[in-house]
Write an enzyme that holds these catalytic residues in place. Structure first.
Site, PDB file in Angstrom:
ATOM      1  N   ARG A   8       0.845  -1.191   0.000  1.00 29.48           N
ATOM      2  CA  ARG A   8       0.000   0.000   0.000  1.00 29.48           C
ATOM      3  C   ARG A   8       0.880   1.242   0.000  1.00 29.48           C
ATOM      4  O   ARG A   8       1.874   1.284   0.723  1.00 29.48           O
ATOM      5  CB  ARG A   8      -0.889  -0.002   1.248  1.00 29.48           C
ATOM      6  CG  ARG A   8      -2.222  -0.658   1.038  1.00 29.48           C
ATOM      7  CD  ARG A   8      -2.962  -0.865   2.312  1.00 29.48           C
ATOM      8  NE  ARG A   8      -3.076   0.321   3.154  1.00 29.48           N
ATOM      9  CZ  ARG A   8      -3.776   0.351   4.290  1.00 29.48           C
ATOM     10  NH1 ARG A   8      -4.407  -0.727   4.707  1.00 29.48           N
ATOM     11  NH2 ARG A   8      -3.842   1.449   5.004  1.00 29.48           N
TER      12      ARG A   8
ATOM     13  N   ARG B 248       1.002   8.693   9.701  1.00 28.82           N
ATOM     14  CA  ARG B 248      -0.213   8.009  10.164  1.00 28.82           C
ATOM     15  C   ARG B 248      -0.158   7.765  11.673  1.00 28.82           C
ATOM     16  O   ARG B 248      -1.159   7.896  12.359  1.00 28.82           O
ATOM     17  CB  ARG B 248      -0.385   6.676   9.415  1.00 28.82           C
ATOM     18  CG  ARG B 248      -0.807   6.888   7.968  1.00 28.82           C
ATOM     19  CD  ARG B 248      -0.672   5.636   7.156  1.00 28.82           C
ATOM     20  NE  ARG B 248      -1.602   4.589   7.558  1.00 28.82           N
ATOM     21  CZ  ARG B 248      -1.424   3.297   7.290  1.00 28.82           C
ATOM     22  NH1 ARG B 248      -0.360   2.888   6.635  1.00 28.82           N
ATOM     23  NH2 ARG B 248      -2.322   2.428   7.655  1.00 28.82           N
TER      24      ARG B 248
END
Ligand code: AMP
Length: 231
Positions: free
Chosen positions: A171, A182
């Site tokens: 990803r 994140r």
């Protein structure tokens, strides 16, 4: 903020809470298989929209690639739309939702308006260095969204999806520089939900550093009690 258009059929709602890479998705799949819950992964729903080139997908593509959060309005609207479908009957396990206090409140209100409530929030506790290592080894199938880990949950054939034979990919937001972003966003926006659900006496913690099978056994033991308490 969006509300429900239709009655929600489910009566059991479980939340899997924890940082990216803590194993929520894998355990949500196990809960789906074991208890028949609908697995609602907002990340997966967003990626489907991107792959299909929908209007929502075009809006959020850049945000997701950079590890930013999608707005609460868009996220809640998408979840409510999903909950209004008929296949929620046996219960719902949320993976990656809610991720902000406003999302948690929106979910709470939507359920309350139908005399329903969250049965429990399972907090997947794991240290940052374990997460970074896991995400570096994570691969997904671009076709069906199946998730593998080259070390702990490898596909049968080298980097090929077991289900459809499609080559696996990393990803874009699992790249180390995006993972750092994140994790920071997780600390700021999502971690406060641990206290939120603890105060509501809905939080149970699991040690998510253990291997998939041991963690699964621990989660399996918790779920019947949470379900019973929910009724
Ligand atoms: P995940 O697959 O859960 O790691 O989610 C992948 C990405 O989708 C996240 O980094 C966010 O950009 C977006 N996303 C997923 N769930 C949410 C949510 N509940 N609220 C906002 N953004 C989300």
């Amino acid at each position: 903020m969006a509300t429900l258009n239709n009655t929600i059929r489910a009566s059991v709602f479980l939340i899997l809470l924890g940082p990216p890479g803590s194993g929520k998705g894998t355990q949500a799949e196990k809960l789906r298989d074991r208890f028949g819950f609908l697995h609602v992964s907002t990340g997966h729903l967003f990626r489907e929209n991107i792959a299909q080139g929908t209007e929502l997908g075009r809006k959020i593509k850049e945000l997701i690639a950079n590890g930013e959060l999608v707005s609460d309005d868009l996220t809640v609207a998408m979840v409510m739309d999903r909950l209004s479908k008929p296949d929620t009957m046996r219960g719902v396990v949320f993976d990656g939702f809610p991720r902000t206090r406003d999302q948690a409140i929106a979910l709470h209100k939507a359920l309350e308006s139908e005399n329903k409530h969250v049965a429990g929030a399972i907090y997947f506790q794991v240290a940052d260095d374990v997460i970074v290592e896991r995400l570096a080894a994570r691969r997904t199938c671009p076709e069906d969204g199946a998730v593998y880990n080259l070390k702990s949950k490898p596909p049968k054939r080298d980097e090929i999806c077991d289900n459809d034979g499609v080559p696996l990919v990393m990803r874009e937001d699992d790249r180390p520089e995006v993972v750092r972003n994140r994790l920071e966003i997780y600390r700021e926006q999502t971690e406060p939900l641990i206290e939120f659900y603890r105060e509501m006496k809905l939080l149970v913690e699991v040690d998510a550093a253990q291997d998939i099978e041991s963690l699964g056994a621990q989660v399996d033991l918790l779920v019947p009690t949470l379900i019973t308490n929910a009724h």
